[in-house]
Design an enzyme around this catalytic site. Sequence first.
Site, mmCIF file in Angstrom:
data_model
loop_
_atom_site.group_PDB
_atom_site.id
_atom_site.type_symbol
_atom_site.label_atom_id
_atom_site.label_comp_id
_atom_site.label_asym_id
_atom_site.label_seq_id
_atom_site.Cartn_x
_atom_site.Cartn_y
_atom_site.Cartn_z
ATOM 1 N N ARG A 126 -0.704 8.592 -10.537
ATOM 2 C CA ARG A 126 -0.792 7.413 -9.649
ATOM 3 C C ARG A 126 -0.185 6.177 -10.301
ATOM 4 O O ARG A 126 0.402 5.327 -9.634
ATOM 5 C CB ARG A 126 -2.264 7.139 -9.287
ATOM 6 C CG ARG A 126 -2.875 8.165 -8.354
ATOM 7 C CD ARG A 126 -4.331 7.811 -8.045
ATOM 8 N NE ARG A 126 -4.450 6.555 -7.313
ATOM 9 C CZ ARG A 126 -4.368 6.457 -5.984
ATOM 10 N NH1 ARG A 126 -4.199 7.527 -5.243
ATOM 11 N NH2 ARG A 126 -4.493 5.289 -5.389
ATOM 12 N N TRP B 206 2.606 8.009 -2.602
ATOM 13 C CA TRP B 206 4.006 8.181 -3.049
ATOM 14 C C TRP B 206 4.022 9.027 -4.330
ATOM 15 O O TRP B 206 4.817 9.957 -4.451
ATOM 16 C CB TRP B 206 4.605 6.795 -3.307
ATOM 17 C CG TRP B 206 6.026 6.781 -3.775
ATOM 18 C CD1 TRP B 206 7.149 6.707 -2.991
ATOM 19 C CD2 TRP B 206 6.494 6.810 -5.135
ATOM 20 N NE1 TRP B 206 8.272 6.694 -3.779
ATOM 21 C CE2 TRP B 206 7.910 6.763 -5.096
ATOM 22 C CE3 TRP B 206 5.864 6.876 -6.374
ATOM 23 C CZ2 TRP B 206 8.700 6.772 -6.254
ATOM 24 C CZ3 TRP B 206 6.648 6.886 -7.529
ATOM 25 C CH2 TRP B 206 8.047 6.834 -7.463
ATOM 26 N N GLY C 121 -0.201 5.352 -4.343
ATOM 27 C CA GLY C 121 -0.871 6.578 -4.745
ATOM 28 C C GLY C 121 -0.304 7.791 -4.025
ATOM 29 O O GLY C 121 -0.022 8.831 -4.632
ATOM 30 N N GLU D 57 -12.304 -4.793 -3.934
ATOM 31 C CA GLU D 57 -12.855 -3.434 -3.822
ATOM 32 C C GLU D 57 -12.131 -2.441 -4.740
ATOM 33 O O GLU D 57 -12.623 -1.329 -4.961
ATOM 34 C CB GLU D 57 -12.753 -2.935 -2.371
ATOM 35 C CG GLU D 57 -13.735 -3.603 -1.410
ATOM 36 C CD GLU D 57 -13.378 -5.031 -1.063
ATOM 37 O OE1 GLU D 57 -12.181 -5.321 -0.886
ATOM 38 O OE2 GLU D 57 -14.289 -5.885 -0.994
ATOM 39 N N ASN D 58 -10.959 -2.817 -5.230
ATOM 40 C CA ASN D 58 -10.169 -1.864 -6.030
ATOM 41 C C ASN D 58 -10.780 -1.565 -7.398
ATOM 42 O O ASN D 58 -10.347 -0.624 -8.081
ATOM 43 C CB ASN D 58 -8.713 -2.341 -6.176
ATOM 44 C CG ASN D 58 -7.890 -2.203 -4.909
ATOM 45 O OD1 ASN D 58 -6.984 -2.998 -4.640
ATOM 46 N ND2 ASN D 58 -8.184 -1.200 -4.091
ATOM 47 N N TRP D 59 -11.836 -2.307 -7.788
ATOM 48 C CA TRP D 59 -12.548 -1.986 -9.043
ATOM 49 C C TRP D 59 -13.254 -0.643 -8.955
ATOM 50 O O TRP D 59 -13.661 -0.081 -9.958
ATOM 51 C CB TRP D 59 -13.587 -3.073 -9.364
ATOM 52 C CG TRP D 59 -13.010 -4.430 -9.622
ATOM 53 C CD1 TRP D 59 -13.007 -5.476 -8.743
ATOM 54 C CD2 TRP D 59 -12.352 -4.893 -10.809
ATOM 55 N NE1 TRP D 59 -12.377 -6.561 -9.319
ATOM 56 C CE2 TRP D 59 -11.971 -6.230 -10.587
ATOM 57 C CE3 TRP D 59 -12.051 -4.301 -12.046
ATOM 58 C CZ2 TRP D 59 -11.309 -7.000 -11.546
ATOM 59 C CZ3 TRP D 59 -11.384 -5.072 -13.002
ATOM 60 C CH2 TRP D 59 -11.023 -6.398 -12.746
ATOM 61 N N ASP E 35 0.821 -1.216 0.000
ATOM 62 C CA ASP E 35 0.000 0.000 0.000
ATOM 63 C C ASP E 35 0.858 1.270 0.000
ATOM 64 O O ASP E 35 1.983 1.265 0.480
ATOM 65 C CB ASP E 35 -0.908 -0.017 1.239
ATOM 66 C CG ASP E 35 -2.051 0.975 1.127
ATOM 67 O OD1 ASP E 35 -2.381 1.394 0.004
ATOM 68 O OD2 ASP E 35 -2.610 1.338 2.186
ATOM 69 N N SER F 234 -7.469 -5.687 -4.805
ATOM 70 C CA SER F 234 -8.550 -6.255 -3.986
ATOM 71 C C SER F 234 -9.859 -6.288 -4.766
ATOM 72 O O SER F 234 -9.992 -5.624 -5.808
ATOM 73 C CB SER F 234 -8.726 -5.421 -2.712
ATOM 74 O OG SER F 234 -9.393 -4.209 -3.013
#
Length: 246
Positions: free
Chosen positions: A39, A31, A29, A73-75, A26, A71
């Site tokens: 990103r 960074w 973004g 959820e990353n969609w 993680d 993940s």
Amino acid sequence: MLFRKPAPTSDLDLDHLPRHVAIIMDGNGRWAKRRHVPRGAGHAAGAETLRRIATCARDLGIPYLTLYAFSTENWKRPEEEVAGIMDLLERYLRETLRDMEKNRFHMAFLGDLTPLSPELRALCAQVEETSRVYTSYQMNICFNYGGRDEIVRAARSFAADCLAGKRDPASLTEADFSGYLYTAGIPDPDLIIRPSGEQRLSNFLLWQAAYAEFYTTDIYWPDFKEQDFLDAIRAFQRRSRRFGGT
Ligand code: IPE
Ligand code: IPE
Ligand code: MG
């Protein structure tokens, strides 16, 4: 000439290394934001860190390394960012195929790959199959992985086996249930590392994390170095694991 000093490992107890280390990669973004770059550049830098840490873990003699890459959820992220991550995965897989003899690790995928393009799925399958010969070090890439999704899928398969008369609900044990998860046959993680300062699991290895030691650091994943990995192992070796005992 660029010269990188090998990370000192003399204060590590090589007889008590974690068998399985899992990392929530993680901070890509943030960074990128800090550097005023897109990103996607953060994700590319993160992929570079992955290569280095995978080699470091292998050289230490850690048999299993699991990396959370994308993940379920990353969609929710912008289409362009998701597409960039898919491109990075493809590039990474092609490199893995090319460098397989040098790297000598088995790469497996945990997660539901069906929403990926047929080309990408075929590439994942090819990497997984051809690297199967390397049995001393396994790298698991969690892609379209969610801990809850994994448990629900396991419950569905178990229920189907019951309906088919192959299993009896009353005799299900924890060990049996583990056999229905993506991680079947893989020991539970001993150490979970999360860079970037967040202190949550974000749906990672919910079942398997039951007794994992959790280590967080504020360093963003693209800045995470071999030395930081060794710091995490050192911290792990100072912990007292009791598993509910005394
Ligand atoms: C992790 O970095 C990579 C993925 C989740 C794909 P992030 O993209 O979540 O980085 P931050 O959390 O926004 O800094
Ligand atoms: C977890 O990071 C997923 C991966 C690193 C692949 P996220 O950045 O998606 O998690 P949240 O949203 O901060 O919980
Ligand atoms: Mg994040």
